[in-house]
Design a protein around this motif. Sequence first.
Motif, PDB file in Angstrom:
ATOM      1  N   ARG A  38      -2.005   8.826  27.237  1.00  0.00           N
ATOM      2  CA  ARG A  38      -0.977   9.223  26.275  1.00  0.00           C
ATOM      3  C   ARG A  38       0.249   8.339  26.378  1.00  0.00           C
ATOM      4  NH1 ARG A  38      -2.809  14.397  27.727  1.00  0.00           N
ATOM      5  NH2 ARG A  38      -1.180  14.569  29.324  1.00  0.00           N
ATOM      6  N   SER A  39       0.652   8.004  27.592  1.00  0.00           N
ATOM      7  CA  SER A  39       1.864   7.205  27.760  1.00  0.00           C
ATOM      8  C   SER A  39       1.665   5.760  27.316  1.00  0.00           C
ATOM      9  CB  SER A  39       2.313   7.244  29.220  1.00  0.00           C
ATOM     10  OG  SER A  39       3.419   6.418  29.428  1.00  0.00           O
ATOM     11  N   MET A  40       0.475   5.208  27.570  1.00  0.00           N
ATOM     12  CA  MET A  40       0.240   3.798  27.301  1.00  0.00           C
ATOM     13  C   MET A  40      -0.587   3.570  26.035  1.00  0.00           C
ATOM     14  SD  MET A  40      -0.496   2.561  31.228  1.00  0.00           S
ATOM     15  CE  MET A  40      -0.231   0.838  30.857  1.00  0.00           C
ATOM     16  N   ASP A  41      -0.856   4.660  25.289  1.00  0.00           N
ATOM     17  CA  ASP A  41      -1.569   4.562  24.014  1.00  0.00           C
ATOM     18  C   ASP A  41      -2.934   3.892  24.205  1.00  0.00           C
ATOM     19  OD1 ASP A  41      -1.059   3.069  20.739  1.00  0.00           O
ATOM     20  OD2 ASP A  41      -2.000   4.955  21.311  1.00  0.00           O
ATOM     21  N   LEU A  42      -3.691   4.421  25.170  1.00  0.00           N
ATOM     22  CA  LEU A  42      -5.016   3.896  25.450  1.00  0.00           C
ATOM     23  C   LEU A  42      -6.065   4.956  25.135  1.00  0.00           C
ATOM     24  CD1 LEU A  42      -4.277   2.221  28.904  1.00  0.00           C
ATOM     25  CD2 LEU A  42      -4.510   1.055  26.720  1.00  0.00           C
ATOM     26  N   GLY A  43      -7.290   4.543  24.887  1.00  0.00           N
ATOM     27  CA  GLY A  43      -8.385   5.481  24.655  1.00  0.00           C
ATOM     28  C   GLY A  43      -8.980   5.955  25.965  1.00  0.00           C
TER      29      GLY A  43
ATOM     30  N   LEU B 207      11.753  -1.738  26.961  1.00  0.00           N
ATOM     31  CA  LEU B 207      11.917  -0.497  26.188  1.00  0.00           C
ATOM     32  C   LEU B 207      11.974  -0.825  24.702  1.00  0.00           C
ATOM     33  CD1 LEU B 207      14.186   2.445  27.195  1.00  0.00           C
ATOM     34  CD2 LEU B 207      14.477   1.482  24.919  1.00  0.00           C
ATOM     35  N   ASP B 208      11.250  -0.046  23.894  1.00  0.00           N
ATOM     36  CA  ASP B 208      11.247  -0.214  22.442  1.00  0.00           C
ATOM     37  C   ASP B 208      12.438   0.542  21.862  1.00  0.00           C
ATOM     38  OD1 ASP B 208       8.602  -0.171  19.970  1.00  0.00           O
ATOM     39  OD2 ASP B 208      10.768  -0.274  19.688  1.00  0.00           O
TER      40      ASP B 208
ATOM     41  N   ARG C 239      12.844   4.439  21.837  1.00  0.00           N
ATOM     42  CA  ARG C 239      13.372   4.474  23.207  1.00  0.00           C
ATOM     43  C   ARG C 239      12.248   4.689  24.226  1.00  0.00           C
ATOM     44  NH1 ARG C 239      17.134   3.283  20.021  1.00  0.00           N
ATOM     45  NH2 ARG C 239      19.316   3.840  20.415  1.00  0.00           N
ATOM     46  N   LYS C 240      11.028   4.313  23.860  1.00  0.00           N
ATOM     47  CA  LYS C 240       9.888   4.494  24.756  1.00  0.00           C
ATOM     48  C   LYS C 240       9.763   3.312  25.711  1.00  0.00           C
ATOM     49  CE  LYS C 240       4.920   5.517  24.720  1.00  0.00           C
ATOM     50  NZ  LYS C 240       3.727   5.744  23.872  1.00  0.00           N
ATOM     51  N   VAL C 241       9.467   3.595  26.970  1.00  0.00           N
ATOM     52  CA  VAL C 241       9.198   2.545  27.946  1.00  0.00           C
ATOM     53  C   VAL C 241       7.791   2.027  27.684  1.00  0.00           C
ATOM     54  CG1 VAL C 241       8.903   1.998  30.378  1.00  0.00           C
ATOM     55  CG2 VAL C 241      10.754   3.502  29.665  1.00  0.00           C
TER      56      VAL C 241
ATOM     57  N   ASN D  70       8.484   9.444  28.911  1.00  0.00           N
ATOM     58  CA  ASN D  70       7.832   9.121  27.627  1.00  0.00           C
ATOM     59  C   ASN D  70       7.313  10.346  26.886  1.00  0.00           C
ATOM     60  OD1 ASN D  70       8.344   6.381  27.618  1.00  0.00           O
ATOM     61  ND2 ASN D  70       6.372   5.805  28.481  1.00  0.00           N
ATOM     62  N   PRO D  71       6.588  11.279  27.550  1.00  0.00           N
ATOM     63  CA  PRO D  71       5.991  12.379  26.782  1.00  0.00           C
ATOM     64  C   PRO D  71       6.832  13.640  26.679  1.00  0.00           C
ATOM     65  CG  PRO D  71       5.067  12.352  28.974  1.00  0.00           C
ATOM     66  CD  PRO D  71       6.060  11.223  28.929  1.00  0.00           C
TER      67      PRO D  71
END
Length: 392
Positions: free
Chosen positions: A32-37, A246-247, A251-253, A360-361
């Motif tokens: 969830r944090s790193m947007d991975l499957g 950070l984006d 504001r996500k790491v 992040n979450p």
Amino acid sequence: MTRKRRQFDASFKLEVVKMIRDQGLSVGEVCRSMDLGETGVRRWLAQYDAECAGGAGAGKPLTAEQQRIRQLEAENRQLREDNSLLKKAFGLLCTGTEVSYRAVAHLQEKAVSVSAACRVLGVSRSGYYAHRRAKPSPKRLHEQTHIRAAFAASGASYGSRRVMHAVREQGLRTGRHRVRTLMREADLRTTWKRKFVSTTDSKHTLPVAENVLDRQFDVAEPNRAWVSDITYIRTAQGWLYLAVVLDLYSRKVVGWSMAPSMPAGLVMSALTMALQQRRPVPGLVLHSDRGSQYASDAYQALLKRHHVVCSMSRKGNCWDNSVMERFFLNLKMERVWQRRYANHDEARQDITQYIVGFYNPVRLHSTLGYLSPAAYEAKSTAKEPICLSEIT
């Protein structure tokens, strides 16, 4: 709509596997944090376990002393986990303070002073005497339960404003002044002490970039403008340095790296993680200070290779990178300054848990309308219209 398949190199996969295996994070948290499957990550784990079982990288048998050290480390880790669990459970129990106050009254009958009993049990004298004078109503108990739970879930880091938004998400309609009063009565407050060590070395002869970002911190789309910086973490083993990307949109790491020194490789590792996760299109602006790590030839070559536009703060002007500075302050107030890290590995695990499991979450951000970075990105993605040109 066809989604482009993402490619990851072996070093990135190994870092993800270590994050799960060595730092105790769950597959779901990391994905969830790193947007991975999850399917892909579990395949990486199975491949890693198969290679280890096959003898790849196997070393010599452990000596008796090494086995004893391993056993002691495991026992210490279990004790820390048990202690942390008990603290969290005690904070979430609505009867925790009630039990403490009864214990204070009992100790007072045994000729123990109220101040000493309150200090040992971790409650305030004013709260104890207020409890003796009046008992809360059912409504007040209900409010206190939600407030204590929200405060404990934040790692004892939320003030009254964020606690108010957290309990409102649970269906409790109450105002900030009410929340602040109840928090004060329950002695729910954050404590931190500011420390300072300089991490920027701008006294170099390397070329520096213009301030392209120019404090334009409000960004309309993800992966259009990132910020990066380095900070320090105090441990009993010595300083540990943390580089973060950070984006600005959410504001996500999106990338981070830790090491006991500050070479250019530290910031390059954090940037590589961010690039692997987000796959930005050419034209992304990445802002940092004028430190020698960011001005180095190797770092600049990495930016050029991925078509990233470099932006740097003006000399001695911390406000040009204030969003990054604010993140580091939040990290230290909410986590680092509440801990005493015995070594670098303990600090790495705790900071990674803060980023992946809380910031992040979960953590509510005022700039995002009191949404977490992950929730803000998910909400904006749900609103995006489908582009007909992308449908094949």
